[in-house]
Write an enzyme that holds these catalytic residues in place. Structure first.
Site, PDB file in Angstrom:
ATOM      1  CB  THR A 137      -5.064   9.937   2.446  1.00 54.74           C
ATOM      2  OG1 THR A 137      -4.826  10.188   1.296  1.00 54.74           O
ATOM      3  CG2 THR A 137      -6.102   8.889   2.122  1.00 54.74           C
ATOM      4  CE1 TYR A 178       1.145   7.869  -6.233  1.00 49.23           C
ATOM      5  CE2 TYR A 178      -0.334   8.592  -7.909  1.00 49.23           C
ATOM      6  CZ  TYR A 178      -0.120   8.007  -6.832  1.00 49.23           C
ATOM      7  OH  TYR A 178      -1.086   7.441  -6.069  1.00 49.23           O
ATOM      8  CG  ASN A 207      -1.381   1.316   1.383  1.00 48.62           C
ATOM      9  OD1 ASN A 207      -2.356   1.818   0.725  1.00 48.62           O
ATOM     10  ND2 ASN A 207      -0.863   1.904   2.613  1.00 48.62           N
ATOM     11  CE  LYS A 249       0.968   4.199  -6.710  1.00 45.03           C
ATOM     12  NZ  LYS A 249       1.280   3.115  -5.806  1.00 45.03           N
TER      13      LYS A 249
END
Length: 251
Positions: free
Chosen positions: A191, A154, A87, A158
Site C-alpha cells: 500500500t 503509530y 480503516n 494502535k
C-alpha cells in the site's frame, strides 16, 4: 438492508474492503478525502446503493459533521445490519521521540485514535437507540504490541485503539448488547503506507532495510486479499467481541 461504512475507502486496504462489500451486495458508504470513481460502476453492477462522503479525518469538526450526517441518514432507514470499518490511518511521523513535529503528533492521534473513537461512540449510541445490529472493525497493527524504532506515535495510537476495542466490547457484553466490536490486524500489505515507510531514513526508522526487502522479495500481501478476509469474517457474524483478529488466522 445491510450497509457498510468504510473510512479511507479510496485506496489501499479501504479500497479492498469496499470492493468486496460491493461484491457481496452490501450497500456502501465510502468516506475519504477523495472519491474512488470505480465504486459507482461496481455498485450499479451489483444493484446496490453507493454514497460518498468527503471527510478530512484529521479535523475534529469534519469528523463530527460528516458522521453525524451519515448516522442520521442511515439509521432513519432502519437498517438490518451495519458494518463499520475504521480503516483510515497514518504512519507519520516516523522519527525519534524528541524530534517529532507537534502538528504531526496531533494529526496521528486524531486520525488513528480520536476519529475512530468518536465514530464508534456515535454509531454505538445510534444502534442502541434504533435496535440495529452493528458490527465494528477497527483496523490495528502488529505495531500495537511491540515498540518499533521511529514509530512511537503509530505504536501508541494502535495500542490505544486495541484497548478501546477491548473495553467497549466488555461494556457491550455486560449490558448484553447485540452489537460487536473487534480489531483487525492486516499484516504487511503493498500500500501507500508501505511506500512512505520505505522512503524514510535509516536514522528515523532503523528497520527500513527489512521493509525494503519485503517489497523486493514480493512478500507483501495484496489489499484485496486482506480486505476479502475481513469482509468474510464480518459477514459470517460469529465474531468474538473485543478480539484482535490477525489476517494470517483468516487466510
Amino acid at each position: 438492508m445491510k450497509y457498510g461504512i468504510v473510512t479511507g475507502a479510496s485506496k489501499g486496504l479501504g479500497e479492498g474492503i469496499a470492493k468486496k462489500m460491493l461484491d457481496k451486495k452490501i450497500n456502501l458508504i465510502a468516506v475519504s478525502r477523495t472519491e474512488n470513481q470505480e465504486f459507482r460502476q461496481a455498485a450499479a453492477n451489483a444493484g446496490v446503493q453507493y454514497e460518498f462522503y468527503p471527510c478530512d479525518l484529521s479535523s475534529v469538526s469534519d469528523v463530527s459533521n460528516v458522521f453525524n450526517e451519515i448516522a442520521a441518514a442511515l439509521f432513519n432507514r432502519e437498517p438490518e445490519t451495519v458494518y463499520l470499518v475504521n480503516n483510515a490511518g497514518v504512519i507519520e511521523p516516523i522519527d525519534l521521540a524528541g524530534a517529532l513535529e507537534e502538528t504531526a503528533i496531533l494529526d496521528n492521534i486524531q486520525v488513528n485514535l480520536a476519529a475512530p473513537v468518536l465514530i464508534c461512540n456515535l454509531f454505538l449510541k445510534k444502534a442502541e437507540e434504533t435496535g440495529s445490529q452493528l458490527y465494528i472493525a477497527n483496523v490495528t497493527s502488529g505495531a500495537a504490541e511491540r515498540p518499533v524504532h521511529g514509530w512511537s506515535m503509530y505504536c501508541s495510537t494502535k495500542a490505544a485503539i486495541n484497548m478501546f476495542t477491548r473495553t467497549a466490547a466488555l461494556e457491550l457484553n455486560n449490558r448484553q448488547s447485540t452489537s460487536k466490536i473487534i480489531a483487525y490486524s492486516p499484516g504487511i500489505m503493498d500500500t501507500g503506507m508501505q511506500e512512505t515507510i520505505r522512503s524514510s531514513t535509516q536514522d528515523a526508522f532503523i528497520e527500513i532495510g527489512k521493509f525494503r526487502e519485503y517489497k523486493e522479495k514480493n512478500m507483501l500481501k495484496s489489499p484485496g486479499e486482506v480486505g476479502e478476509a475481513l469482509v468474510r469474517l464480518l459477514l459470517d457474524g460469529d465474531v468474538e467481541n473485543g478480539r484482535v483478529y490477525y489476517v494470517n488466522e483468516l487466510l
